[in-house]
Design an enzyme around this catalytic site. Sequence first.
Site, mmCIF file in Angstrom:
data_model
loop_
_atom_site.group_PDB
_atom_site.id
_atom_site.type_symbol
_atom_site.label_atom_id
_atom_site.label_comp_id
_atom_site.label_asym_id
_atom_site.label_seq_id
_atom_site.Cartn_x
_atom_site.Cartn_y
_atom_site.Cartn_z
ATOM 1 N N MET A 136 0.276 -1.456 -0.073
ATOM 2 C CA MET A 136 0.223 0.184 0.006
ATOM 3 C C MET A 136 0.902 1.142 0.272
ATOM 4 S SD MET A 136 -2.822 -1.492 -0.066
ATOM 5 C CE MET A 136 -3.931 0.637 -0.246
ATOM 6 N N GLY A 141 -8.293 2.200 2.559
ATOM 7 C CA GLY A 141 -9.723 2.443 3.379
ATOM 8 C C GLY A 141 -10.173 3.473 2.142
ATOM 9 N N GLY A 143 -10.697 5.655 -1.952
ATOM 10 C CA GLY A 143 -9.256 6.190 -3.057
ATOM 11 C C GLY A 143 -9.181 8.038 -3.298
ATOM 12 N N GLY A 144 -8.371 8.647 -3.748
ATOM 13 C CA GLY A 144 -7.711 9.571 -3.995
ATOM 14 C C GLY A 144 -7.206 10.328 -3.072
ATOM 15 N N ASP A 174 -0.295 0.149 -4.559
ATOM 16 C CA ASP A 174 -1.674 0.575 -4.961
ATOM 17 C C ASP A 174 -1.656 2.133 -3.357
ATOM 18 O OD1 ASP A 174 -4.758 0.776 -4.417
ATOM 19 O OD2 ASP A 174 -4.580 -1.013 -3.514
ATOM 20 N N GLY A 175 -2.730 3.077 -4.238
ATOM 21 C CA GLY A 175 -2.680 4.248 -3.346
ATOM 22 C C GLY A 175 -1.990 5.541 -4.402
ATOM 23 N N GLY A 176 -2.701 6.160 -4.863
ATOM 24 C CA GLY A 176 -1.647 7.350 -5.609
ATOM 25 C C GLY A 176 -1.206 7.319 -6.589
ATOM 26 N N GLY A 196 -7.271 4.310 -9.895
ATOM 27 C CA GLY A 196 -8.458 4.631 -9.118
ATOM 28 C C GLY A 196 -8.257 5.738 -9.753
#
Length: 219
Positions: A136, A141, A143-144, A174-176, A196
């Site tokens: 991560m 928890g 998105g964005g 995953d993330g950003g 995302g």
Amino acid sequence: MKIISPSILAADFANLQSMCEMINASNAEWLHIDVMDGVFVPNISFGFPVLEAVRKHCRKLLDVHLMIVEPEKYVKRFIKAGAGMLTFHCEATTKQQEIIDTIHSAGIKAGICINPDVDVEVLRPYIDKVEMVLLMTVFAGYGGQKFIEESYARIDAVKAMIDELNPACLLEVDGGVNFQNAPLLYAHGVNVLVAGNTVFNAENQIQAIDKLLESSNLT
Ligand code: DX5
Ligand code: ZN
């Protein structure tokens, strides 16, 4: 291997069928499915019926990311609902090996994941037993969120473990993820980028996927 896994969490939930058609027509090999239980993470997303509906229309591999406590209770149902890669959080369970074995006995791929505050060393015993590690790059928890820049050192540490213990194991983040950091992430050895907002907020989502994929040629 370079893969883009657009995250359904940022899609229009009232138009999931057309989203699946876009994914089918795109160069995204996977579709990332974020399952949240309101306990392991403060947010709740969706469960089996949505996954089953998406499975009917999406021809790509469903990359299911379980953000739930005691994932061992639900692994079989997520497999049945259509997961192709099933990833659980290492810190959400004490039954890591049992989960990996259940996933493998169903003939699908197993992934193990950790949040940014979990020591990467917890992954070491499982790296030669899974097909993928998901790191991560935000706290699971929502998105964005903004990419955590300190993630690069963790990516390097996990990549070194993978090279040593199981070079075939994929590394996903995953993330950003965005157009700016994608080339650098690929340069650090990441194989799979989850995206995302970068995909679903783009005017042309198919082109956004291509642009992320082309980042691997820029490094
Ligand atoms: C966060 C989820 C992510 C999220 C990524 O808990 O695991 O998959 O959807 O969204 P972006 O790419 O917008 O940060
Ligand atoms: Zn995710």
